[in-house]
Motif scaffolding. Structure first.
Motif, short mmCIF file in Angstrom:
data_model
loop_
_atom_site.label_atom_id
_atom_site.label_comp_id
_atom_site.label_asym_id
_atom_site.label_seq_id
_atom_site.Cartn_x
_atom_site.Cartn_y
_atom_site.Cartn_z
N ILE A 158 4.16 -20.99 8.89
CA ILE A 158 3.10 -21.22 7.90
C ILE A 158 1.77 -20.65 8.38
O ILE A 158 1.01 -20.04 7.60
N LEU A 159 1.48 -20.81 9.69
CA LEU A 159 0.22 -20.26 10.22
C LEU A 159 0.22 -18.73 10.16
O LEU A 159 -0.81 -18.11 9.86
N GLN A 160 1.34 -18.09 10.46
CA GLN A 160 1.41 -16.63 10.39
C GLN A 160 1.20 -16.14 8.95
O GLN A 160 0.47 -15.16 8.72
N ALA A 161 1.82 -16.81 8.00
CA ALA A 161 1.64 -16.41 6.60
C ALA A 161 0.21 -16.66 6.15
O ALA A 161 -0.36 -15.87 5.38
N ARG A 162 -0.39 -17.72 6.65
CA ARG A 162 -1.78 -18.02 6.28
C ARG A 162 -2.74 -16.99 6.85
O ARG A 162 -3.69 -16.56 6.16
N SER A 163 -2.52 -16.56 8.09
CA SER A 163 -3.40 -15.55 8.69
C SER A 163 -3.28 -14.20 8.00
O SER A 163 -4.24 -13.43 7.95
N ALA A 164 -2.09 -13.89 7.44
CA ALA A 164 -1.91 -12.62 6.75
C ALA A 164 -2.40 -12.66 5.31
O ALA A 164 -2.53 -11.61 4.68
N ALA A 165 -2.69 -13.85 4.78
CA ALA A 165 -3.14 -13.97 3.39
C ALA A 165 -4.63 -13.69 3.29
O ALA A 165 -5.37 -13.83 4.27
N PRO A 166 -5.13 -13.28 2.11
CA PRO A 166 -6.57 -13.05 1.93
C PRO A 166 -7.36 -14.35 1.99
O PRO A 166 -6.85 -15.42 1.67
N ALA A 198 3.06 -22.04 -1.53
CA ALA A 198 2.90 -20.95 -0.57
C ALA A 198 3.68 -21.23 0.71
O ALA A 198 4.29 -20.32 1.29
N ASP A 199 3.66 -22.49 1.18
CA ASP A 199 4.42 -22.84 2.38
C ASP A 199 5.92 -22.61 2.17
O ASP A 199 6.60 -22.04 3.03
N ARG A 200 6.43 -23.05 1.03
CA ARG A 200 7.87 -22.92 0.78
C ARG A 200 8.29 -21.46 0.68
O ARG A 200 9.36 -21.06 1.14
N LEU A 201 7.43 -20.62 0.08
CA LEU A 201 7.75 -19.20 0.00
C LEU A 201 7.76 -18.55 1.38
O LEU A 201 8.63 -17.73 1.69
N ALA A 202 6.80 -18.91 2.22
CA ALA A 202 6.75 -18.34 3.57
C ALA A 202 7.98 -18.75 4.38
O ALA A 202 8.57 -17.94 5.09
N LEU A 203 8.40 -20.01 4.27
CA LEU A 203 9.59 -20.48 4.98
C LEU A 203 10.85 -19.78 4.46
O LEU A 203 11.74 -19.43 5.24
N TYR A 204 10.92 -19.59 3.17
CA TYR A 204 12.08 -18.90 2.58
C TYR A 204 12.18 -17.46 3.10
O TYR A 204 13.26 -17.01 3.51
#
Length: 260
Positions: free
Chosen positions: A65-73, A107-113
């Motif tokens: 989740i943190l990696q996906a958050r850092s890559a998001a705008p 957003a969390d569920r999509l990143a985990l998927y």
């Protein structure tokens, strides 16, 4: 008797310790007895199958989740998850659908998927490479001994694999033909539209030129029609004048005769 690692006041027999630990862990996480009764371990259904599984823990979940958050705008954008839509604090791995919807955002569920799908694909690629090595080894050992015998299923599968590889390598070499980028596609669209516009403009210019030629030819015809009519009118006026002069001469001659 052994002590429960989740509750020091619990002492249970050794033979039921694993079952008690699973139940006590869920109870500490806030799951009721009714929710625990509806839960089941799905790994039993996949023991004798080729279906791959992935076990998510709390640390891995938070890192994904943190990696996906850092890559998001950082700011809100249409059609894209921004950093404010991800969870900031680590949460326990949901054990049912209700808890997944409540504890994790969309957003969390999509990143985990996406993470789980990527891990499973890596496992498939690794296993397929091992299968290829096994097929190569078996075919190499049996090639000399069974040249005159019909091909086995394993050899046929190896040939099919080699054929697919050659086809994929051909596609990769001719990627400029089979796969085009977005810029190349847009360039082709612009070229097609430009050619169409040029053709239309040329047709309009040809039509204007033909209209000019027709107008000029029509004007010449009108001038030619007018010129003979003017000449006839001029000749008619000359004849009329000559007649008048002849009449005057005759009248003068008649007068002179009378005077005599």
């Amino acid at each position: 008797m052994e002590q429960c690692p989740y509750d020091p006041h619990h002492r249970v027999p050794v033979r039921t310790m694993e079952k008690h630990k699973a139940s006590c862990k869920l109870k500490k996480m806030g799951y009721s007895a009714e929710e625990q009764a509806e839960m089941y371990d799905p790994s039993v259904s996949y023991e004798n199958t080729s279906v791959r599984s992935f076990t998510m823990d709390k640390t891995t979940q938070h890192q994904v989740i943190l990696q996906a958050r850092s890559a998001a705008p950082m700011m809100r954008m249409e059609g894209v998850f921004w950093q404010g839509q991800y969870s900031g604090e680590p949460v326990d791995v949901p054990q049912n659908h209700k808890r997944a919807v409540c504890d994790l955002t969309v957003a969390d569920r999509l990143a985990l998927y996406n993470h789980v799908v990527g891990v499973i694909n890596e496992q498939k690629e690794a296993s397929s490479s091992n299968d290829d090595l096994y097929v190569d080894l078996v075919s190499k050992l049996q090639k000399d001994e069974e040249q005159n015998e019909p091909k086995t299923k394993l050899e046929l599968m190896a040939e099919m694999r080699d054929y697919k590889r050659r086809r994929q390598s051909y596609r990769a070499k001719n990627v400029h033909i089979t796969k085009k980028s977005y810029t190349e596609v847009i360039r082709e669209v612009i070229n097609v539209h430009s050619e169409e516009l040029a053709r239309q403009w040329k047709e309009e210019e040809d039509e204007e030129e033909s209209m000019r030629v027709e107008q000029s030819s029509h004007g010449r015809q009108v001038d030619e029609r007018r010129s003979p009519s003017s000449e006839s009118h001029h000749s008619h006026s000359k004849r009329h004048r000559s007649r008048e002069r002849s009449h005057e001469r005759e009248s003068k001659k008649k007068k002179s005769r009378r005077d005599r």
